[in-house]
Motif scaffolding. Structure first.
Motif, PDB file in Angstrom:
ATOM      1  N   PHE A  23      -1.675   9.410   8.722  1.00 50.86           N
ATOM      2  CA  PHE A  23      -2.393   8.196   9.092  1.00 50.86           C
ATOM      3  C   PHE A  23      -3.289   7.740   7.947  1.00 50.86           C
ATOM      4  O   PHE A  23      -3.574   8.487   7.010  1.00 50.86           O
ATOM      5  N   ARG A  24      -3.750   6.516   8.057  1.00 52.90           N
ATOM      6  CA  ARG A  24      -4.685   5.956   7.101  1.00 52.90           C
ATOM      7  C   ARG A  24      -5.704   5.124   7.864  1.00 52.90           C
ATOM      8  O   ARG A  24      -5.340   4.385   8.781  1.00 52.90           O
TER       9      ARG A  24
ATOM     10  N   THR B  99      -9.111   6.254   3.808  1.00 50.63           N
ATOM     11  CA  THR B  99      -8.952   7.695   3.930  1.00 50.63           C
ATOM     12  C   THR B  99      -7.653   8.031   4.654  1.00 50.63           C
ATOM     13  O   THR B  99      -7.320   7.425   5.667  1.00 50.63           O
ATOM     14  N   ARG B 100      -6.923   9.004   4.124  1.00 46.75           N
ATOM     15  CA  ARG B 100      -5.740   9.503   4.816  1.00 46.75           C
ATOM     16  C   ARG B 100      -6.165  10.580   5.813  1.00 46.75           C
ATOM     17  O   ARG B 100      -7.080  11.351   5.552  1.00 46.75           O
ATOM     18  N   VAL B 101      -5.464  10.635   6.926  1.00 43.00           N
ATOM     19  CA  VAL B 101      -5.828  11.568   7.995  1.00 43.00           C
ATOM     20  C   VAL B 101      -4.576  12.250   8.527  1.00 43.00           C
ATOM     21  O   VAL B 101      -3.553  11.596   8.758  1.00 43.00           O
TER      22      VAL B 101
ATOM     23  N   LEU C  36      -6.851   3.932  12.882  1.00 47.48           N
ATOM     24  CA  LEU C  36      -5.886   4.606  12.025  1.00 47.48           C
ATOM     25  C   LEU C  36      -4.488   4.034  12.252  1.00 47.48           C
ATOM     26  O   LEU C  36      -4.022   3.936  13.393  1.00 47.48           O
ATOM     27  N   THR C  37      -3.819   3.689  11.168  1.00 46.39           N
ATOM     28  CA  THR C  37      -2.438   3.218  11.222  1.00 46.39           C
ATOM     29  C   THR C  37      -1.517   4.282  10.648  1.00 46.39           C
ATOM     30  O   THR C  37      -1.944   5.177   9.931  1.00 46.39           O
TER      31      THR C  37
ATOM     32  N   LEU D 207       0.824  -1.197   0.000  1.00 44.01           N
ATOM     33  CA  LEU D 207       0.000   0.000   0.000  1.00 44.01           C
ATOM     34  C   LEU D 207       0.860   1.248   0.000  1.00 44.01           C
ATOM     35  O   LEU D 207       1.785   1.372   0.801  1.00 44.01           O
ATOM     36  N   ALA D 208       0.558   2.181  -0.903  1.00 43.85           N
ATOM     37  CA  ALA D 208       1.233   3.479  -0.924  1.00 43.85           C
ATOM     38  C   ALA D 208       0.467   4.430  -0.023  1.00 43.85           C
ATOM     39  O   ALA D 208      -0.727   4.644  -0.203  1.00 43.85           O
ATOM     40  N   ARG D 209       1.141   5.007   0.945  1.00 40.62           N
ATOM     41  CA  ARG D 209       0.460   5.884   1.906  1.00 40.62           C
ATOM     42  C   ARG D 209      -0.120   7.124   1.235  1.00 40.62           C
ATOM     43  O   ARG D 209      -0.989   7.776   1.788  1.00 40.62           O
ATOM     44  N   GLY D 210       0.352   7.480   0.049  1.00 39.23           N
ATOM     45  CA  GLY D 210      -0.155   8.675  -0.606  1.00 39.23           C
ATOM     46  C   GLY D 210      -1.486   8.490  -1.307  1.00 39.23           C
ATOM     47  O   GLY D 210      -2.060   9.443  -1.809  1.00 39.23           O
ATOM     48  N   ASP D 211      -1.985   7.241  -1.351  1.00 42.04           N
ATOM     49  CA  ASP D 211      -3.251   6.986  -2.028  1.00 42.04           C
ATOM     50  C   ASP D 211      -4.422   7.356  -1.128  1.00 42.04           C
ATOM     51  O   ASP D 211      -4.364   7.197   0.081  1.00 42.04           O
TER      52      ASP D 211
END
Length: 233
Positions: free
Chosen positions: A117-118, A198-200, A131-132, A75-79
């Motif tokens: 976070f995601r 969702t990114r947070v 959230l990780t 998983l790319a954190r920027g997605d």
């Protein structure tokens, strides 16, 4: 990727993964394939800590046979879309979290607010996202004695997860701050502000300068929670 597929009724499939990261990666790949029309019958895709549940499949057995051959990228954190959550870092457990991390409370705020976070999955209560994003060394145990009432909007940590309480409830997570952001609104579409993928980013209401990489703060590795602690509140 380590996985095991289990049938759920006539049209469901539960996929067990070897880690939370693998579950997030598979969930993202399933969403991509569903959006591309490659999973035309699927009605719902529900991630959890180390599983993904699919419902509405015409041929669950066929998909189970295909999955081991899929190429699933990490998983790319920027997605994903990004949600910013303003936070007052005034939680009663902030000093304890800082002690566990081996840093000052101010440095703990910089670490937390400097992390992207995601939302890995949702549960416990409507609107509560797990959230990780924090490095493993920043995992913290749940409180030995849970609180009988955690205020709505509390920003909290347990195990590898960060969460925000969408309503007042009992809870045993470490409270580091509060937010006025509404996590669940039945009149809103979608009702949950934080949905899987969702990114947070948490934005301190009192600005704290970020000197260098916040995630580089050194400290002793906090103890991992016992099995299941990270997914309870």
């Amino acid at each position: 990727m380590t996985l095991r597929s289990l049938p759920v009724g006539d049209h469901g499939l539960l996929v067990e993964l070897g880690s939370g990261d693998e579950a997030e990666a598979l969930h993202a790949e399933l969403l991509r394939r569903a959006a591309d029309g490659r999973l035309p019958a699927v009605r719902e895709i529900v991630p959890a800590a180390r599983t993904v549940l699919l419902d509405g499949l015409a041929d669950p057995g066929g998909l189970a046979a295909e999955l081991p051959g899929w190429e699933i990228a990490p998983l790319a954190r920027g997605d994903g879309a990004t949600v910013e959550v303003p936070v007052r870092y005034d939680g009663p457990d902030l000093a304890e979290v800082a002690r566990l991390w081996g840093v000052t409370p101010e440095e703990a705020v910089r670490v937390h607010s400097g992390t992207e976070f995601r939302v890995a999955f949702c549960g416990f209560a409507p609107g509560f996202g797990y959230l990780t994003g924090l490095p493993e060394r920043f995992a913290v145990p749940r409180r030995a004695t849970p609180r009988t009432r955690v205020p709505v909007g509390s920003v909290a940590l347990a195990g590898p997860y960060t969460g925000v309480y969408p309503r007042a409830s009992p809870g045993g997570w470490q409270l580091i701050g509060t937010t006025d952001t509404v996590l669940w609104d039945a009149a809103r579409e979608p009702a949950a502000l934080l949905t899987p993928g969702t990114r947070v980013r948490f934005v301190p209401l009192d600005v704290i300068p970020l000197d260098g990489d916040p995630s580089a703060a050194e400290g002793p590795t906090a103890g991992e929670p016992t099995a299941g602690e990270g997914s309870r509140t």
